[in-house]
Design a protein around this motif. Structure first.
Motif, PDB file in Angstrom:
ATOM      1  N   LEU A   1       0.823  -1.195   0.000  1.00 18.75           N
ATOM      2  CA  LEU A   1       0.000   0.000   0.000  1.00 18.75           C
ATOM      3  C   LEU A   1       0.868   1.260   0.000  1.00 18.75           C
ATOM      4  O   LEU A   1       1.870   1.326   0.718  1.00 18.75           O
ATOM      5  CB  LEU A   1      -0.917   0.022   1.224  1.00 18.75           C
ATOM      6  N   PRO A   2       0.496   2.263  -0.788  1.00 19.10           N
ATOM      7  CA  PRO A   2       1.258   3.520  -0.843  1.00 19.10           C
ATOM      8  C   PRO A   2       0.862   4.427   0.320  1.00 19.10           C
ATOM      9  O   PRO A   2       0.247   5.481   0.142  1.00 19.10           O
ATOM     10  CB  PRO A   2       0.842   4.111  -2.185  1.00 19.10           C
TER      11      PRO A   2
ATOM     12  N   PRO B   1      -0.634  15.836  -6.144  1.00 19.86           N
ATOM     13  CA  PRO B   1       0.401  14.835  -6.448  1.00 19.86           C
ATOM     14  C   PRO B   1       1.356  14.628  -5.290  1.00 19.86           C
ATOM     15  O   PRO B   1       1.699  15.570  -4.573  1.00 19.86           O
ATOM     16  CB  PRO B   1       1.125  15.437  -7.659  1.00 19.86           C
ATOM     17  N   TYR B   2       1.806  13.380  -5.131  1.00 14.90           N
ATOM     18  CA  TYR B   2       2.820  13.063  -4.136  1.00 14.90           C
ATOM     19  C   TYR B   2       4.211  13.220  -4.732  1.00 14.90           C
ATOM     20  O   TYR B   2       5.136  13.653  -4.058  1.00 14.90           O
ATOM     21  CB  TYR B   2       2.630  11.645  -3.621  1.00 14.90           C
ATOM     22  N   GLN B   3       4.346  12.846  -5.988  1.00 10.98           N
ATOM     23  CA  GLN B   3       5.621  12.995  -6.679  1.00 10.98           C
ATOM     24  C   GLN B   3       5.385  13.732  -7.997  1.00 10.98           C
ATOM     25  O   GLN B   3       4.265  13.789  -8.502  1.00 10.98           O
ATOM     26  CB  GLN B   3       6.268  11.626  -6.925  1.00 10.98           C
ATOM     27  N   LYS B   4       6.451  14.326  -8.545  1.00  9.18           N
ATOM     28  CA  LYS B   4       6.311  15.178  -9.716  1.00  9.18           C
ATOM     29  C   LYS B   4       5.737  14.444 -10.912  1.00  9.18           C
ATOM     30  O   LYS B   4       5.101  15.052 -11.783  1.00  9.18           O
ATOM     31  CB  LYS B   4       7.669  15.794 -10.074  1.00  9.18           C
ATOM     32  N   THR B   5       5.962  13.142 -10.985  1.00  9.47           N
ATOM     33  CA  THR B   5       5.500  12.373 -12.134  1.00  9.47           C
ATOM     34  C   THR B   5       4.036  11.950 -12.022  1.00  9.47           C
ATOM     35  O   THR B   5       3.477  11.390 -12.968  1.00  9.47           O
ATOM     36  CB  THR B   5       6.373  11.121 -12.324  1.00  9.47           C
ATOM     37  N   ASP B   6       3.389  12.188 -10.877  1.00  6.40           N
ATOM     38  CA  ASP B   6       1.965  11.886 -10.754  1.00  6.40           C
ATOM     39  C   ASP B   6       1.180  12.727 -11.770  1.00  6.40           C
ATOM     40  O   ASP B   6       1.412  13.933 -11.899  1.00  6.40           O
ATOM     41  CB  ASP B   6       1.460  12.196  -9.346  1.00  6.40           C
TER      42      ASP B   6
ATOM     43  N   PRO C   1      -9.966  17.569  -9.695  1.00  6.10           N
ATOM     44  CA  PRO C   1      -9.437  16.296 -10.181  1.00  6.10           C
ATOM     45  C   PRO C   1     -10.539  15.245 -10.348  1.00  6.10           C
ATOM     46  O   PRO C   1     -11.410  15.099  -9.488  1.00  6.10           O
ATOM     47  CB  PRO C   1      -8.457  15.878  -9.080  1.00  6.10           C
ATOM     48  N   THR C   2     -10.480  14.523 -11.448  1.00  7.16           N
ATOM     49  CA  THR C   2     -11.331  13.353 -11.640  1.00  7.16           C
ATOM     50  C   THR C   2     -10.547  12.068 -11.469  1.00  7.16           C
ATOM     51  O   THR C   2     -11.095  11.046 -11.076  1.00  7.16           O
ATOM     52  CB  THR C   2     -11.999  13.366 -13.019  1.00  7.16           C
ATOM     53  N   SER C   3      -9.234  12.114 -11.775  1.00  9.29           N
ATOM     54  CA  SER C   3      -8.401  10.928 -11.592  1.00  9.29           C
ATOM     55  C   SER C   3      -6.941  11.335 -11.443  1.00  9.29           C
ATOM     56  O   SER C   3      -6.525  12.415 -11.879  1.00  9.29           O
ATOM     57  CB  SER C   3      -8.548   9.955 -12.768  1.00  9.29           C
ATOM     58  N   LEU C   4      -6.194  10.458 -10.797  1.00  7.52           N
ATOM     59  CA  LEU C   4      -4.746  10.631 -10.623  1.00  7.52           C
ATOM     60  C   LEU C   4      -4.080   9.301 -10.926  1.00  7.52           C
ATOM     61  O   LEU C   4      -4.536   8.256 -10.442  1.00  7.52           O
ATOM     62  CB  LEU C   4      -4.417  11.087  -9.202  1.00  7.52           C
ATOM     63  N   THR C   5      -3.035   9.350 -11.725  1.00 12.70           N
ATOM     64  CA  THR C   5      -2.279   8.145 -12.064  1.00 12.70           C
ATOM     65  C   THR C   5      -0.844   8.314 -11.590  1.00 12.70           C
ATOM     66  O   THR C   5      -0.239   9.368 -11.786  1.00 12.70           O
ATOM     67  CB  THR C   5      -2.287   7.888 -13.579  1.00 12.70           C
ATOM     68  N   SER C   6      -0.317   7.269 -10.946  1.00 11.94           N
ATOM     69  CA  SER C   6       1.029   7.359 -10.379  1.00 11.94           C
ATOM     70  C   SER C   6       1.784   6.058 -10.589  1.00 11.94           C
ATOM     71  O   SER C   6       1.246   4.970 -10.384  1.00 11.94           O
ATOM     72  CB  SER C   6       0.956   7.659  -8.880  1.00 11.94           C
ATOM     73  N   GLN C   7       3.034   6.197 -11.000  1.00 11.14           N
ATOM     74  CA  GLN C   7       3.954   5.064 -11.042  1.00 11.14           C
ATOM     75  C   GLN C   7       4.732   5.097  -9.736  1.00 11.14           C
ATOM     76  O   GLN C   7       5.826   5.632  -9.641  1.00 11.14           O
ATOM     77  CB  GLN C   7       4.893   5.163 -12.249  1.00 11.14           C
TER      78      GLN C   7
ATOM     79  N   LEU D   1       1.809   0.680 -10.931  1.00 10.13           N
ATOM     80  CA  LEU D   1       0.857   1.654 -11.456  1.00 10.13           C
ATOM     81  C   LEU D   1      -0.379   1.726 -10.569  1.00 10.13           C
ATOM     82  O   LEU D   1      -1.078   0.731 -10.357  1.00 10.13           O
ATOM     83  CB  LEU D   1       0.447   1.271 -12.879  1.00 10.13           C
ATOM     84  N   TRP D   2      -0.643   2.915 -10.034  1.00  9.23           N
ATOM     85  CA  TRP D   2      -1.816   3.169  -9.199  1.00  9.23           C
ATOM     86  C   TRP D   2      -2.713   4.183  -9.893  1.00  9.23           C
ATOM     87  O   TRP D   2      -2.224   5.124 -10.522  1.00  9.23           O
ATOM     88  CB  TRP D   2      -1.403   3.731  -7.844  1.00  9.23           C
ATOM     89  N   GLN D   3      -4.023   4.010  -9.752  1.00 12.13           N
ATOM     90  CA  GLN D   3      -4.971   4.998 -10.262  1.00 12.13           C
ATOM     91  C   GLN D   3      -5.991   5.323  -9.190  1.00 12.13           C
ATOM     92  O   GLN D   3      -6.570   4.429  -8.570  1.00 12.13           O
ATOM     93  CB  GLN D   3      -5.693   4.508 -11.512  1.00 12.13           C
TER      94      GLN D   3
END
Length: 212
Positions: free
Chosen positions: A132-133, A145-150, A161-167, A172-174
């Motif tokens: 779990l993140p 965002p937690y990280q710049k790439t989010d 926001p409607t969605s957030l995607t993070s590596q 991969l988390w959505q």
């Protein structure tokens, strides 16, 4: 019957069925909703980055290909210390899991046993088998965002926001957001779905508390 993963802690006795969570029981606050604050995307990120003390109460469901389970949720976070307390209980009030964290000292009580560790995500995995993140979620629940790439997708009109995607940690988390409310000047979602592979976590918040 629910068990996180084979060989890990079994919590089936304590969890209520997720159908209770998903059956449509009303979790919307009874007070008159306030109008949402008009903000640009960056204004919202800047504002919520300063929100460092908050608490949510509601319901959480863990759903995978083998089982569905739910619990009542209370999660209090103080990023200034930093500290957090998380409690999961059944609808009968039976404690499922209790987390107390202060800086890098973490204690989890579950199934009558107490576990300690300095890495929260590793500690959760050792007990439940779930990756779990935990740190990222304290940002994602605010819709920032937690990280710049989010990567965040925003609704065109409201700019929420409607969605957030993070590596995150090479996985991969959505996160999907719905049912925004204005809480003390903050636009915050009250329904979340958090997905990775076959794991889906659903959260419904019926009480947001904020302070700085």
């Amino acid at each position: 019957m629910f068990s996180f993963y084979k060989g890990k802690l079994h919590l089936s006795y304590y969890f209520a069925l997720a159908s209770v969570f998903l059956s449509g029981c009303s979790l919307i606050p009874t007070q008159e909703p306030q109008a949402l604050v008009e903000q640009t995307q960056q204004q919202r990120i800047n504002q919520l980055s300063q929100l460092r003390q908050w608490q949510i109460k509601g319901k959480i469901a863990f759903i995978d290909k083998n089982a569905r389970n739910s619990a009542s949720l209370s999660w209090k976070v103080n990023e200034n210390l930093p500290s957090q307390q998380l409690n999961l209980t059944t609808y009968l009030g039976i404690n499922v899991l209790q987390l107390d964290s202060n800086a890098n000292s973490h204690e989890i009580q579950v199934d009558g046993k107490t576990y300690h560790g300095t890495n929260l995500e590793a500690l959760v995995y050792s007990i439940t088998g779930l990756t779990l993140p935990t740190q990222a979620l304290t940002y994602w629940l605010k819709g920032i965002p937690y990280q710049k790439t989010d990567h965040i997708i925003y609704q065109e009109v409201s700019q929420l926001p409607t969605s957030l995607t993070s590596q995150y940690n090479n996985e991969l988390w959505q996160v999907n957001y719905a049912k925004y409310q204005q809480i003390n000047g903050y636009n915050l979602a009250t329904q979340f779905s958090i997905k990775k592979d076959d794991l889906l976590i659903k959260i419904i918040v019926n009480d947001w508390s904020t302070s700085n």
